[in-house]
Write a protein that holds these residues in place. Structure first.
Motif, PDB file in Angstrom:
ATOM      1  N   ILE A  99       0.861  -1.185   0.000  1.00 61.12           N
ATOM      2  CA  ILE A  99       0.000   0.000   0.000  1.00 61.12           C
ATOM      3  C   ILE A  99       0.898   1.236   0.000  1.00 61.12           C
ATOM      4  O   ILE A  99       1.927   1.276   0.684  1.00 61.12           O
ATOM      5  CB  ILE A  99      -0.960   0.022   1.213  1.00 61.12           C
ATOM      6  CG1 ILE A  99      -1.955   1.192   1.098  1.00 61.12           C
ATOM      7  CG2 ILE A  99      -0.207   0.070   2.524  1.00 61.12           C
ATOM      8  CD1 ILE A  99      -3.105   1.118   2.095  1.00 61.12           C
ATOM      9  N   GLU A 100       0.512   2.213  -0.817  1.00 58.96           N
ATOM     10  CA  GLU A 100       1.196   3.502  -0.848  1.00 58.96           C
ATOM     11  C   GLU A 100       0.141   4.590  -0.750  1.00 58.96           C
ATOM     12  O   GLU A 100      -0.921   4.468  -1.369  1.00 58.96           O
ATOM     13  CB  GLU A 100       1.975   3.691  -2.154  1.00 58.96           C
ATOM     14  CG  GLU A 100       3.142   2.752  -2.319  1.00 58.96           C
ATOM     15  CD  GLU A 100       3.879   2.959  -3.632  1.00 58.96           C
ATOM     16  OE1 GLU A 100       3.321   3.593  -4.564  1.00 58.96           O
ATOM     17  OE2 GLU A 100       5.020   2.494  -3.728  1.00 58.96           O
ATOM     18  N   ILE A 101       0.447   5.627   0.011  1.00 61.87           N
ATOM     19  CA  ILE A 101      -0.454   6.774   0.096  1.00 61.87           C
ATOM     20  C   ILE A 101       0.328   7.979  -0.409  1.00 61.87           C
ATOM     21  O   ILE A 101       1.435   8.255   0.064  1.00 61.87           O
ATOM     22  CB  ILE A 101      -0.994   6.969   1.521  1.00 61.87           C
ATOM     23  CG1 ILE A 101      -1.770   5.704   1.933  1.00 61.87           C
ATOM     24  CG2 ILE A 101      -1.870   8.219   1.594  1.00 61.87           C
ATOM     25  CD1 ILE A 101      -2.277   5.694   3.340  1.00 61.87           C
ATOM     26  N   ILE A 102      -0.259   8.654  -1.381  1.00 64.22           N
ATOM     27  CA  ILE A 102       0.381   9.790  -2.047  1.00 64.22           C
ATOM     28  C   ILE A 102      -0.436  11.043  -1.711  1.00 64.22           C
ATOM     29  O   ILE A 102      -1.656  11.048  -1.883  1.00 64.22           O
ATOM     30  CB  ILE A 102       0.396   9.584  -3.588  1.00 64.22           C
ATOM     31  CG1 ILE A 102       0.856   8.181  -3.976  1.00 64.22           C
ATOM     32  CG2 ILE A 102       1.197  10.685  -4.274  1.00 64.22           C
ATOM     33  CD1 ILE A 102       2.255   7.820  -3.622  1.00 64.22           C
ATOM     34  N   ASP A 103       0.256  12.107  -1.253  1.00 64.15           N
ATOM     35  CA  ASP A 103      -0.476  13.331  -0.906  1.00 64.15           C
ATOM     36  C   ASP A 103      -0.793  14.156  -2.159  1.00 64.15           C
ATOM     37  O   ASP A 103      -0.426  13.781  -3.279  1.00 64.15           O
ATOM     38  CB  ASP A 103       0.259  14.143   0.172  1.00 64.15           C
ATOM     39  CG  ASP A 103       1.537  14.831  -0.307  1.00 64.15           C
ATOM     40  OD1 ASP A 103       1.755  14.929  -1.540  1.00 64.15           O
ATOM     41  OD2 ASP A 103       2.307  15.279   0.565  1.00 64.15           O
ATOM     42  N   SER A 104      -1.461  15.287  -1.963  1.00 63.10           N
ATOM     43  CA  SER A 104      -1.915  16.103  -3.097  1.00 63.10           C
ATOM     44  C   SER A 104      -0.751  16.750  -3.859  1.00 63.10           C
ATOM     45  O   SER A 104      -0.921  17.198  -4.982  1.00 63.10           O
ATOM     46  CB  SER A 104      -2.898  17.173  -2.617  1.00 63.10           C
ATOM     47  OG  SER A 104      -2.264  18.005  -1.663  1.00 63.10           O
ATOM     48  N   LYS A 105       0.437  16.751  -3.274  1.00 57.08           N
ATOM     49  CA  LYS A 105       1.625  17.285  -3.962  1.00 57.08           C
ATOM     50  C   LYS A 105       2.451  16.142  -4.572  1.00 57.08           C
ATOM     51  O   LYS A 105       3.618  16.337  -4.897  1.00 57.08           O
ATOM     52  CB  LYS A 105       2.464  18.110  -3.000  1.00 57.08           C
ATOM     53  CG  LYS A 105       1.750  19.335  -2.467  1.00 57.08           C
ATOM     54  CD  LYS A 105       2.728  20.464  -2.233  1.00 57.08           C
ATOM     55  CE  LYS A 105       2.058  21.651  -1.599  1.00 57.08           C
ATOM     56  NZ  LYS A 105       1.354  22.501  -2.497  1.00 57.08           N
ATOM     57  N   ARG A 106       1.833  14.952  -4.676  1.00 60.27           N
ATOM     58  CA  ARG A 106       2.438  13.750  -5.280  1.00 60.27           C
ATOM     59  C   ARG A 106       3.638  13.209  -4.496  1.00 60.27           C
ATOM     60  O   ARG A 106       4.534  12.595  -5.060  1.00 60.27           O
ATOM     61  CB  ARG A 106       2.824  13.993  -6.743  1.00 60.27           C
ATOM     62  CG  ARG A 106       1.625  14.325  -7.606  1.00 60.27           C
ATOM     63  CD  ARG A 106       2.060  14.553  -9.032  1.00 60.27           C
ATOM     64  NE  ARG A 106       0.947  15.072  -9.807  1.00 60.27           N
ATOM     65  CZ  ARG A 106       0.388  14.440 -10.818  1.00 60.27           C
ATOM     66  NH1 ARG A 106       0.816  13.273 -11.185  1.00 60.27           N
ATOM     67  NH2 ARG A 106      -0.605  15.003 -11.472  1.00 60.27           N
ATOM     68  N   ARG A 107       3.628  13.433  -3.188  1.00 63.65           N
ATOM     69  CA  ARG A 107       4.678  12.879  -2.327  1.00 63.65           C
ATOM     70  C   ARG A 107       4.146  11.637  -1.635  1.00 63.65           C
ATOM     71  O   ARG A 107       3.004  11.628  -1.157  1.00 63.65           O
ATOM     72  CB  ARG A 107       5.114  13.909  -1.276  1.00 63.65           C
ATOM     73  CG  ARG A 107       5.858  15.103  -1.875  1.00 63.65           C
ATOM     74  CD  ARG A 107       6.287  16.044  -0.794  1.00 63.65           C
ATOM     75  NE  ARG A 107       5.099  16.524  -0.083  1.00 63.65           N
ATOM     76  CZ  ARG A 107       5.001  17.701   0.500  1.00 63.65           C
ATOM     77  NH1 ARG A 107       6.014  18.531   0.524  1.00 63.65           N
ATOM     78  NH2 ARG A 107       3.876  18.060   1.100  1.00 63.65           N
ATOM     79  N   LYS A 108       4.986  10.621  -1.556  1.00 64.19           N
ATOM     80  CA  LYS A 108       4.614   9.379  -0.876  1.00 64.19           C
ATOM     81  C   LYS A 108       4.689   9.611   0.629  1.00 64.19           C
ATOM     82  O   LYS A 108       5.755   9.917   1.157  1.00 64.19           O
ATOM     83  CB  LYS A 108       5.579   8.270  -1.302  1.00 64.19           C
ATOM     84  CG  LYS A 108       5.091   6.880  -0.975  1.00 64.19           C
ATOM     85  CD  LYS A 108       6.110   5.816  -1.359  1.00 64.19           C
ATOM     86  CE  LYS A 108       6.310   5.765  -2.851  1.00 64.19           C
ATOM     87  NZ  LYS A 108       7.234   4.684  -3.251  1.00 64.19           N
ATOM     88  N   VAL A 109       3.554   9.473   1.319  1.00 61.61           N
ATOM     89  CA  VAL A 109       3.521   9.693   2.766  1.00 61.61           C
ATOM     90  C   VAL A 109       3.435   8.391   3.554  1.00 61.61           C
ATOM     91  O   VAL A 109       3.601   8.382   4.763  1.00 61.61           O
ATOM     92  CB  VAL A 109       2.376  10.662   3.173  1.00 61.61           C
ATOM     93  CG1 VAL A 109       2.644  12.058   2.618  1.00 61.61           C
ATOM     94  CG2 VAL A 109       1.020  10.141   2.732  1.00 61.61           C
ATOM     95  N   ALA A 110       3.178   7.282   2.857  1.00 66.15           N
ATOM     96  CA  ALA A 110       3.160   5.962   3.494  1.00 66.15           C
ATOM     97  C   ALA A 110       3.432   4.911   2.432  1.00 66.15           C
ATOM     98  O   ALA A 110       2.996   5.044   1.286  1.00 66.15           O
ATOM     99  CB  ALA A 110       1.813   5.699   4.160  1.00 66.15           C
ATOM    100  N   SER A 111       4.166   3.857   2.834  1.00 65.15           N
ATOM    101  CA  SER A 111       4.433   2.729   1.951  1.00 65.15           C
ATOM    102  C   SER A 111       4.740   1.525   2.830  1.00 65.15           C
ATOM    103  O   SER A 111       5.692   1.548   3.599  1.00 65.15           O
ATOM    104  CB  SER A 111       5.608   3.035   1.026  1.00 65.15           C
ATOM    105  OG  SER A 111       5.858   1.941   0.180  1.00 65.15           O
TER     106      SER A 111
END
Length: 182
Positions: free
Chosen positions: A133-145
């Motif tokens: 699982i990856e979570i990408i913020d609105s600025k396209r930065r990976k905040v979780a993986s």
């Protein structure tokens, strides 16, 4: 006596099950005039037994449920003598589809969203597995993986300094991918 042989007992969907064997008298001679039916996948397969020898291939259905299944072999000779044999085989689960459930679409800083990933097998049944699982913020930065188990909620908590906007949840398993936004 009836002998049923398979080269293995674990199969993939669409794989051939190769079945061989013999039908012999008590004294060891091959028996002619034998009919054999194999019940498998909710279907009867008629086997042509020639000279006491059994040889057939049966293809596992593409949508066959994973897990243990029984094959029922019914043999009858021209005198009405019959025998039933049950052989268990295992159908391997093949990850075929990903699904995601999010308990909400909007969160504020310090709130959490529960994300439940599901992997479905060839019969579209959920199976226990692991996904990335990856979570990408609105600025396209990976905040979780992370590698996480399926069928269990993964809770993502928005940091106080989280960037506002739409986040993307990406889940992958081998060649399968699924995305959802919150």
């Amino acid at each position: 006596s009836v002998e049923i042989l398979m080269d293995k007992n674990e199969f993939l969907p669409q794989e051939d099950i190769v079945i061989a064997g013999t039908v012999k008298t008590k004294s060891g001679e091959n028996v002619d005039g034998v009919t054999m039916t194999i019940n498998f996948q909710n279907k009867d397969y008629l086997v042509d037994v020639k000279g006491g020898k059994i040889a057939i291939k049966i293809e596992v259905l593409a949508s066959m449920n994973s897990g243990t299944h029984n094959m029922l072999f019914m043999v009858e000779d021209k005198n009405g003598n019959s025998k039933e044999i049950v052989k268990g085989i295992t159908i391997t689960a093949v990850a075929s589809r990903l699904r995601l459930e999010l308990d909400k679409k909007d969160i504020d800083p310090l709130e959490s969203v529960a994300i439940v990933p599901f992997v479905h097998d060839q019969s579209d049944s959920p199976i226990a597995d692991t996904v990335v699982i990856e979570i990408i913020d609105s600025k396209r930065r990976k905040v979780a993986s992370e590698d996480i188990p399926t069928n269990i909620a993964f809770n993502y908590v928005a940091e106080p300094s989280s960037v506002p906007g739409e986040y993307t949840v990406k889940v992958s398993k081998d060649r399968l991918k699924k995305e959802e936004n919150f």
